[in-house]
Design a protein around this motif. Sequence first.
Motif, PDB file in Angstrom:
ATOM      1  N   ASP A 120      24.918  -6.370 -29.558  1.00  0.00           N
ATOM      2  CA  ASP A 120      25.383  -7.378 -28.610  1.00  0.00           C
ATOM      3  C   ASP A 120      25.717  -6.615 -27.328  1.00  0.00           C
ATOM      4  OD1 ASP A 120      26.958  -9.091 -27.070  1.00  0.00           O
ATOM      5  OD2 ASP A 120      28.163  -9.783 -28.746  1.00  0.00           O
ATOM      6  N   VAL A 121      24.976  -6.894 -26.245  1.00  0.00           N
ATOM      7  CA  VAL A 121      25.111  -6.121 -25.016  1.00  0.00           C
ATOM      8  C   VAL A 121      25.344  -7.045 -23.827  1.00  0.00           C
ATOM      9  CG1 VAL A 121      23.950  -4.453 -23.495  1.00  0.00           C
ATOM     10  CG2 VAL A 121      23.522  -4.399 -25.956  1.00  0.00           C
ATOM     11  N   ASP A 122      26.259  -6.664 -22.959  1.00  0.00           N
ATOM     12  CA  ASP A 122      26.449  -7.359 -21.697  1.00  0.00           C
ATOM     13  C   ASP A 122      25.155  -7.201 -20.887  1.00  0.00           C
ATOM     14  OD1 ASP A 122      27.107  -7.786 -18.875  1.00  0.00           O
ATOM     15  OD2 ASP A 122      29.218  -7.695 -19.483  1.00  0.00           O
ATOM     16  N   PRO A 123      24.568  -8.286 -20.389  1.00  0.00           N
ATOM     17  CA  PRO A 123      23.288  -8.184 -19.680  1.00  0.00           C
ATOM     18  C   PRO A 123      23.337  -7.305 -18.428  1.00  0.00           C
ATOM     19  CG  PRO A 123      24.124 -10.443 -19.620  1.00  0.00           C
ATOM     20  CD  PRO A 123      25.028  -9.666 -20.510  1.00  0.00           C
ATOM     21  N   ARG A 124      24.519  -7.039 -17.896  1.00  0.00           N
ATOM     22  CA  ARG A 124      24.632  -6.158 -16.733  1.00  0.00           C
ATOM     23  C   ARG A 124      24.531  -4.688 -17.123  1.00  0.00           C
ATOM     24  NH1 ARG A 124      30.286  -8.366 -14.892  1.00  0.00           N
ATOM     25  NH2 ARG A 124      30.490  -8.033 -17.138  1.00  0.00           N
ATOM     26  N   ASN A 125      24.630  -4.407 -18.422  1.00  0.00           N
ATOM     27  CA  ASN A 125      24.604  -3.030 -18.914  1.00  0.00           C
ATOM     28  C   ASN A 125      23.150  -2.601 -19.124  1.00  0.00           C
ATOM     29  OD1 ASN A 125      24.990  -0.576 -20.138  1.00  0.00           O
ATOM     30  ND2 ASN A 125      26.556  -1.315 -21.557  1.00  0.00           N
ATOM     31  N   LEU A 126      22.461  -2.390 -18.033  1.00  0.00           N
ATOM     32  CA  LEU A 126      21.032  -2.096 -18.079  1.00  0.00           C
ATOM     33  C   LEU A 126      20.730  -0.789 -18.802  1.00  0.00           C
ATOM     34  CD1 LEU A 126      20.040  -3.239 -14.482  1.00  0.00           C
ATOM     35  CD2 LEU A 126      19.899  -4.522 -16.629  1.00  0.00           C
ATOM     36  N   ALA A 127      21.593   0.204 -18.664  1.00  0.00           N
ATOM     37  CA  ALA A 127      21.337   1.493 -19.321  1.00  0.00           C
ATOM     38  C   ALA A 127      21.344   1.332 -20.840  1.00  0.00           C
ATOM     39  CB  ALA A 127      22.365   2.526 -18.880  1.00  0.00           C
ATOM     40  N   SER A 128      22.312   0.618 -21.381  1.00  0.00           N
ATOM     41  CA  SER A 128      22.355   0.424 -22.834  1.00  0.00           C
ATOM     42  C   SER A 128      21.183  -0.423 -23.315  1.00  0.00           C
ATOM     43  CB  SER A 128      23.680  -0.221 -23.257  1.00  0.00           C
ATOM     44  OG  SER A 128      24.731   0.709 -23.112  1.00  0.00           O
ATOM     45  N   LEU A 129      20.822  -1.433 -22.546  1.00  0.00           N
ATOM     46  CA  LEU A 129      19.655  -2.239 -22.914  1.00  0.00           C
ATOM     47  C   LEU A 129      18.395  -1.379 -22.962  1.00  0.00           C
ATOM     48  CD1 LEU A 129      20.367  -5.495 -20.899  1.00  0.00           C
ATOM     49  CD2 LEU A 129      20.258  -5.284 -23.399  1.00  0.00           C
ATOM     50  N   ARG A 130      18.230  -0.477 -21.990  1.00  0.00           N
ATOM     51  CA  ARG A 130      17.063   0.418 -21.992  1.00  0.00           C
ATOM     52  C   ARG A 130      17.065   1.317 -23.217  1.00  0.00           C
ATOM     53  NH1 ARG A 130      17.960   0.641 -16.378  1.00  0.00           N
ATOM     54  NH2 ARG A 130      19.143   2.562 -16.583  1.00  0.00           N
ATOM     55  N   VAL A 131      18.226   1.871 -23.569  1.00  0.00           N
ATOM     56  CA  VAL A 131      18.310   2.734 -24.755  1.00  0.00           C
ATOM     57  C   VAL A 131      17.890   1.956 -25.992  1.00  0.00           C
ATOM     58  CG1 VAL A 131      19.910   3.941 -26.309  1.00  0.00           C
ATOM     59  CG2 VAL A 131      20.040   4.328 -23.838  1.00  0.00           C
ATOM     60  N   LEU A 132      18.458   0.785 -26.180  1.00  0.00           N
ATOM     61  CA  LEU A 132      18.154  -0.002 -27.376  1.00  0.00           C
ATOM     62  C   LEU A 132      16.685  -0.411 -27.430  1.00  0.00           C
ATOM     63  CD1 LEU A 132      21.405  -2.125 -27.413  1.00  0.00           C
ATOM     64  CD2 LEU A 132      20.750  -0.401 -29.106  1.00  0.00           C
ATOM     65  N   GLU A 133      16.142  -0.849 -26.322  1.00  0.00           N
ATOM     66  CA  GLU A 133      14.737  -1.261 -26.313  1.00  0.00           C
ATOM     67  C   GLU A 133      13.812  -0.067 -26.537  1.00  0.00           C
ATOM     68  OE1 GLU A 133      14.714  -3.627 -22.705  1.00  0.00           O
ATOM     69  OE2 GLU A 133      15.337  -5.396 -23.835  1.00  0.00           O
ATOM     70  N   LYS A 134      14.177   1.100 -26.009  1.00  0.00           N
ATOM     71  CA  LYS A 134      13.397   2.316 -26.247  1.00  0.00           C
ATOM     72  C   LYS A 134      13.394   2.677 -27.735  1.00  0.00           C
ATOM     73  CE  LYS A 134      14.828   6.620 -25.217  1.00  0.00           C
ATOM     74  NZ  LYS A 134      15.295   7.745 -24.405  1.00  0.00           N
ATOM     75  N   LEU A 135      14.484   2.354 -28.428  1.00  0.00           N
ATOM     76  CA  LEU A 135      14.600   2.641 -29.860  1.00  0.00           C
ATOM     77  C   LEU A 135      13.952   1.569 -30.734  1.00  0.00           C
ATOM     78  CD1 LEU A 135      18.264   3.946 -29.809  1.00  0.00           C
ATOM     79  CD2 LEU A 135      16.211   5.305 -30.276  1.00  0.00           C
ATOM     80  N   GLY A 136      13.411   0.527 -30.109  1.00  0.00           N
ATOM     81  CA  GLY A 136      12.696  -0.491 -30.874  1.00  0.00           C
ATOM     82  C   GLY A 136      13.433  -1.796 -31.074  1.00  0.00           C
ATOM     83  N   PHE A 137      14.650  -1.917 -30.552  1.00  0.00           N
ATOM     84  CA  PHE A 137      15.374  -3.186 -30.656  1.00  0.00           C
ATOM     85  C   PHE A 137      14.655  -4.236 -29.814  1.00  0.00           C
ATOM     86  CE2 PHE A 137      18.678  -0.467 -32.178  1.00  0.00           C
ATOM     87  CZ  PHE A 137      19.575  -1.258 -32.867  1.00  0.00           C
TER      88      PHE A 137
END
Length: 165
Positions: A120-137
């Motif tokens: 569950d990520v705050d949509p403004r937290n672009l860095a965490s979203l990038r990490v998770l998507e890079k890991l396959g989320f």
Amino acid sequence: MEIRTARLLLRRPRADDLDAFFAIMSDARGMRYWSTLPHADRDVTRAWLDQKIERTAAGGEDFAIEFEGRLVGDVGAGRLPDFGFMIHPDYWGRGIASEAAAAFIDYAFSRQLTDQLLADVDPRNLASLRVLEKLGFARTGEAKNTFLLGDEWCDSIYLALPGPR
């Protein structure tokens, strides 16, 4: 229980981690997208850390992240399948979140602790979203006004990573 990577040591949290976790949890930069306000004093962090240690002893899968001998963050799942991480802002941009998260994911799935991980990520937290998507989320949904922090409502993006089949 320890997990070692090329640069990191992931280990269970301990009571003597209080000062290091307070440095993270009291930093407004690091807590900007967290589900609580920055910790005002060590007593707040002590209660948070005590709960984390108790939860881990009861089967939770939380790990403190050490980099170059210093505690710089946290990764894991206090309650599987919920997954998350935090890194002290002084260590952002070094790939620590990606390396620690990848190691935890390998650990959780290789031991068949869960069949998926959720974030569950705050949509403004672009860095965490990038990490998770890079890991396959993959994104599975979103919601408005999921956390009230002080006087500010925050939104959520939900993501999931299925385990290997």
